[in-house]
Design a protein around this motif. Structure first.
Motif, PDB file in Angstrom:
ATOM      1  N   VAL A 247       0.849  -1.200   0.000  1.00  0.00           N
ATOM      2  CA  VAL A 247       0.000   0.000   0.000  1.00  0.00           C
ATOM      3  C   VAL A 247       0.885   1.252   0.000  1.00  0.00           C
ATOM      4  O   VAL A 247       1.839   1.329   0.775  1.00  0.00           O
ATOM      5  N   PHE A 248       0.583   2.201  -0.860  1.00  0.00           N
ATOM      6  CA  PHE A 248       1.305   3.475  -0.904  1.00  0.00           C
ATOM      7  C   PHE A 248       0.307   4.615  -0.740  1.00  0.00           C
ATOM      8  O   PHE A 248      -0.587   4.777  -1.575  1.00  0.00           O
ATOM      9  N   LEU A 249       0.464   5.394   0.353  1.00  0.00           N
ATOM     10  CA  LEU A 249      -0.483   6.475   0.639  1.00  0.00           C
ATOM     11  C   LEU A 249       0.241   7.792   0.855  1.00  0.00           C
ATOM     12  O   LEU A 249       1.264   7.838   1.538  1.00  0.00           O
ATOM     13  N   GLU A 250      -0.313   8.860   0.286  1.00  0.00           N
ATOM     14  CA  GLU A 250       0.247  10.178   0.583  1.00  0.00           C
ATOM     15  C   GLU A 250      -0.256  10.635   1.951  1.00  0.00           C
ATOM     16  O   GLU A 250      -1.384  10.328   2.345  1.00  0.00           O
ATOM     17  N   LEU A 251       0.617  11.347   2.681  1.00  0.00           N
ATOM     18  CA  LEU A 251       0.248  11.907   3.984  1.00  0.00           C
ATOM     19  C   LEU A 251       0.256  13.430   3.911  1.00  0.00           C
ATOM     20  O   LEU A 251       1.077  14.023   3.205  1.00  0.00           O
ATOM     21  N   GLY A 252      -0.627  14.056   4.700  1.00  0.00           N
ATOM     22  CA  GLY A 252      -0.621  15.518   4.814  1.00  0.00           C
ATOM     23  C   GLY A 252       0.539  15.973   5.676  1.00  0.00           C
ATOM     24  O   GLY A 252       1.107  15.197   6.458  1.00  0.00           O
ATOM     25  N   ASP A 253       0.871  17.243   5.525  1.00  0.00           N
ATOM     26  CA  ASP A 253       1.937  17.857   6.301  1.00  0.00           C
ATOM     27  C   ASP A 253       1.611  17.743   7.797  1.00  0.00           C
ATOM     28  O   ASP A 253       0.530  18.123   8.230  1.00  0.00           O
ATOM     29  N   GLY A 254       2.540  17.174   8.577  1.00  0.00           N
ATOM     30  CA  GLY A 254       2.348  17.100  10.033  1.00  0.00           C
ATOM     31  C   GLY A 254       1.443  15.969  10.497  1.00  0.00           C
ATOM     32  O   GLY A 254       1.027  15.939  11.648  1.00  0.00           O
ATOM     33  N   LYS A 255       1.143  15.008   9.618  1.00  0.00           N
ATOM     34  CA  LYS A 255       0.206  13.939   9.992  1.00  0.00           C
ATOM     35  C   LYS A 255       0.903  12.678  10.502  1.00  0.00           C
ATOM     36  O   LYS A 255       0.253  11.723  10.920  1.00  0.00           O
ATOM     37  N   LYS A 256       2.238  12.693  10.479  1.00  0.00           N
ATOM     38  CA  LYS A 256       2.999  11.478  10.778  1.00  0.00           C
ATOM     39  C   LYS A 256       2.605  10.847  12.124  1.00  0.00           C
ATOM     40  O   LYS A 256       2.283   9.657  12.192  1.00  0.00           O
ATOM     41  N   ASN A 257       2.621  11.631  13.196  1.00  0.00           N
ATOM     42  CA  ASN A 257       2.387  11.052  14.525  1.00  0.00           C
ATOM     43  C   ASN A 257       0.987  10.472  14.680  1.00  0.00           C
ATOM     44  O   ASN A 257       0.812   9.398  15.255  1.00  0.00           O
ATOM     45  N   ASN A 258       0.019  11.214  14.160  1.00  0.00           N
ATOM     46  CA  ASN A 258      -1.367  10.715  14.154  1.00  0.00           C
ATOM     47  C   ASN A 258      -1.486   9.377  13.466  1.00  0.00           C
ATOM     48  O   ASN A 258      -2.123   8.445  13.946  1.00  0.00           O
ATOM     49  N   ILE A 259      -0.835   9.289  12.309  1.00  0.00           N
ATOM     50  CA  ILE A 259      -0.933   8.073  11.499  1.00  0.00           C
ATOM     51  C   ILE A 259      -0.234   6.915  12.218  1.00  0.00           C
ATOM     52  O   ILE A 259      -0.736   5.789  12.244  1.00  0.00           O
ATOM     53  N   ILE A 260       0.913   7.203  12.853  1.00  0.00           N
ATOM     54  CA  ILE A 260       1.627   6.134  13.558  1.00  0.00           C
ATOM     55  C   ILE A 260       0.772   5.596  14.706  1.00  0.00           C
ATOM     56  O   ILE A 260       0.701   4.379  14.935  1.00  0.00           O
ATOM     57  N   LYS A 261       0.076   6.489  15.391  1.00  0.00           N
ATOM     58  CA  LYS A 261      -0.818   6.065  16.472  1.00  0.00           C
ATOM     59  C   LYS A 261      -1.897   5.111  15.930  1.00  0.00           C
ATOM     60  O   LYS A 261      -2.177   4.058  16.508  1.00  0.00           O
ATOM     61  N   ILE A 262      -2.470   5.501  14.818  1.00  0.00           N
ATOM     62  CA  ILE A 262      -3.537   4.670  14.242  1.00  0.00           C
ATOM     63  C   ILE A 262      -2.978   3.323  13.770  1.00  0.00           C
ATOM     64  O   ILE A 262      -3.590   2.275  13.980  1.00  0.00           O
ATOM     65  N   LEU A 263      -1.767   3.361  13.177  1.00  0.00           N
ATOM     66  CA  LEU A 263      -1.146   2.097  12.743  1.00  0.00           C
ATOM     67  C   LEU A 263      -0.941   1.188  13.955  1.00  0.00           C
ATOM     68  O   LEU A 263      -1.177  -0.027  13.884  1.00  0.00           O
ATOM     69  N   ASN A 264      -0.509   1.762  15.088  1.00  0.00           N
ATOM     70  CA  ASN A 264      -0.336   0.976  16.308  1.00  0.00           C
ATOM     71  C   ASN A 264      -1.660   0.360  16.754  1.00  0.00           C
ATOM     72  O   ASN A 264      -1.708  -0.815  17.128  1.00  0.00           O
ATOM     73  N   ASN A 265      -2.725   1.165  16.715  1.00  0.00           N
ATOM     74  CA  ASN A 265      -4.039   0.637  17.090  1.00  0.00           C
ATOM     75  C   ASN A 265      -4.429  -0.547  16.216  1.00  0.00           C
ATOM     76  O   ASN A 265      -5.075  -1.481  16.669  1.00  0.00           O
ATOM     77  N   PHE A 266      -4.059  -0.468  14.943  1.00  0.00           N
ATOM     78  CA  PHE A 266      -4.387  -1.555  14.009  1.00  0.00           C
ATOM     79  C   PHE A 266      -3.360  -2.688  14.066  1.00  0.00           C
ATOM     80  O   PHE A 266      -3.451  -3.636  13.304  1.00  0.00           O
ATOM     81  N   LYS A 267      -2.346  -2.517  14.923  1.00  0.00           N
ATOM     82  CA  LYS A 267      -1.260  -3.501  15.052  1.00  0.00           C
ATOM     83  C   LYS A 267      -0.526  -3.731  13.723  1.00  0.00           C
ATOM     84  O   LYS A 267      -0.100  -4.849  13.403  1.00  0.00           O
ATOM     85  N   ILE A 268      -0.426  -2.662  12.961  1.00  0.00           N
ATOM     86  CA  ILE A 268       0.346  -2.753  11.703  1.00  0.00           C
ATOM     87  C   ILE A 268       1.754  -2.241  12.014  1.00  0.00           C
ATOM     88  O   ILE A 268       1.928  -1.079  12.405  1.00  0.00           O
ATOM     89  N   THR A 269       2.753  -3.134  11.882  1.00  0.00           N
ATOM     90  CA  THR A 269       4.115  -2.743  12.270  1.00  0.00           C
ATOM     91  C   THR A 269       5.073  -2.710  11.076  1.00  0.00           C
ATOM     92  O   THR A 269       6.152  -2.124  11.165  1.00  0.00           O
ATOM     93  N   ASP A 270       4.646  -3.350   9.996  1.00  0.00           N
ATOM     94  CA  ASP A 270       5.543  -3.470   8.848  1.00  0.00           C
ATOM     95  C   ASP A 270       5.277  -2.347   7.853  1.00  0.00           C
ATOM     96  O   ASP A 270       4.536  -2.512   6.877  1.00  0.00           O
ATOM     97  N   TYR A 271       5.871  -1.179   8.137  1.00  0.00           N
ATOM     98  CA  TYR A 271       5.627  -0.034   7.243  1.00  0.00           C
ATOM     99  C   TYR A 271       6.878   0.832   7.131  1.00  0.00           C
ATOM    100  O   TYR A 271       7.788   0.748   7.958  1.00  0.00           O
ATOM    101  N   ASN A 272       6.904   1.676   6.105  1.00  0.00           N
ATOM    102  CA  ASN A 272       7.968   2.668   5.916  1.00  0.00           C
ATOM    103  C   ASN A 272       7.349   4.037   5.691  1.00  0.00           C
ATOM    104  O   ASN A 272       6.249   4.131   5.129  1.00  0.00           O
ATOM    105  N   LEU A 273       8.099   5.072   6.105  1.00  0.00           N
ATOM    106  CA  LEU A 273       7.686   6.450   5.792  1.00  0.00           C
ATOM    107  C   LEU A 273       8.786   7.086   4.961  1.00  0.00           C
ATOM    108  O   LEU A 273       9.973   6.869   5.236  1.00  0.00           O
ATOM    109  N   TYR A 274       8.417   7.837   3.956  1.00  0.00           N
ATOM    110  CA  TYR A 274       9.411   8.502   3.098  1.00  0.00           C
ATOM    111  C   TYR A 274       9.180  10.003   3.108  1.00  0.00           C
ATOM    112  O   TYR A 274       8.035  10.454   3.010  1.00  0.00           O
ATOM    113  N   ASN A 275      10.269  10.760   3.206  1.00  0.00           N
ATOM    114  CA  ASN A 275      10.192  12.229   3.194  1.00  0.00           C
ATOM    115  C   ASN A 275      10.151  12.772   1.781  1.00  0.00           C
ATOM    116  O   ASN A 275      10.783  12.210   0.878  1.00  0.00           O
TER     117      ASN A 275
END
Ligand code: GLN
Length: 290
Positions: A247-275
């Protein structure tokens, strides 16, 4: 006796417009003036430079005035000239679609890298919220693939089809009108999911630049809520898929921490973030299992 009509010349009219744009705080004022004049005369930019003394016809001047008026009213340049450049391609745009942004090109880079590294024969891809079609078209211009590209807007899908027809593609794209949040799409058949979802919280929309909030489609900017609905639905579908797609998704500016929290809730650990180029975390990649 009728008053003699003034004859305008290229350089002179550009200077007057540039000043008017500057006064209004419109950035890239000279470039805007030049591109609008090209649109009115049918000339290329280089031709303007070579013909600064050229007199303009009355029709050219009156068309140009109309375009300048719209720009002074903060309508985006791309809607006035009806097109933009994205990933080296010309993409037509109108008020029914989001104007493709440069930062979205990173999403294409990452998706194409993944396709090439995995030596896919013919990856099956789903694009959610295709708008102008810029993402699906850029991928299909560079890779053999089959893409289903969906959008809630009939008008967007119509334009995306025109854009696909105007570009030469290696892959095949099926454009479909579909409401992703309400529908019951399955990820099971897909190798790759890609999306630049409407991620701006609805409360922030009125505070965006006039160019954006007064002209770009509301539902291309926001999900009408907190800007996270699409991610959550995508994570749900990803988790409930047996053979997971990449899955490849664009993120909004400053959304990283929010998204990581949600990924944790979903127990999704296998991901990468690119700048992106200005170091903003811009693309989220979830690892597939296909
Ligand atoms: N896929 C289109 C783009 O990235 C539209 C995205 C959207 O409307 N949110 O430009």
């Amino acid at each position: 006796m009728s008053e003699a009509v003034k004859t305008w010349h290229v350089l002179e009219i550009l200077k007057v417009t540039e000043e008017a744009f500057l006064k209004k705080g419109i950035s890239n004022s000279r470039l805007n003036a030049e591109l609008l004049l090209c649109h009115a005369t049918g000339d290329k930019r280089i031709e303007l430079y070579l013909n600064y003394d050229k007199p303009l016809t009355q029709i050219e001047v009156s068309n140009y005035r109309e375009f300048v008026k719209r720009r002074l009213n903060f309508e985006p340049l791309q809607y006035i000239i009806g097109k933009t450049e994205f990933y080296g391609l010309t993409i037509n745009v109108n008020k029914n679609v989001l104007i493709p942004r440069q930062e979205t090109e990173l999403l294409i880079d990452k998706t194409l890298e993944y396709i090439n590294d995995n030596k896919f024969k013919l990856p099956k891809i789903l694009e959610i919220g295709t708008g102008s079609g810029c993402i699906a078209i850029s991928i299909a211009a560079n890779a053999e693939c089959i893409i289903n590209a969906i959008d809630i807007s009939i008008e967007a899908i119509e334009l995306a089809k025109v854009n696909a027809a105007n570009n030469s593609l290696k892959g095949e794209i099926n454009f479909l009108v579909s409401d992703f949040l309400k529908g019951d799409i399955s990820f099971e058949e897909y190798d790759i999911i890609v999306s630049n979802p409407p991620y701006i919280p609805s409360v922030e929309v009125p505070h965006l630049n006039t160019e954006v909030h007064a002209f770009e489609p509301y539902f291309a900017l926001t999900d009408g809520a907190d800007g996270l609905k699409f991610y959550i639905k995508i994570f749900e579908l990803y988790n409930s898929t047996y053979k997971k797609p990449q899955v490849f998704l664009e993120l909004g500016d400053g959304k990283k921490n929010n998204i990581i929290k949600i990924l944790n809730n979903f127990k999704i650990t296998d991901y990468n973030l690119y700048n992106d180029l200005i170091k903003i975390p811009r693309v989220l990649e979830l690892k597939g299992s296909r």
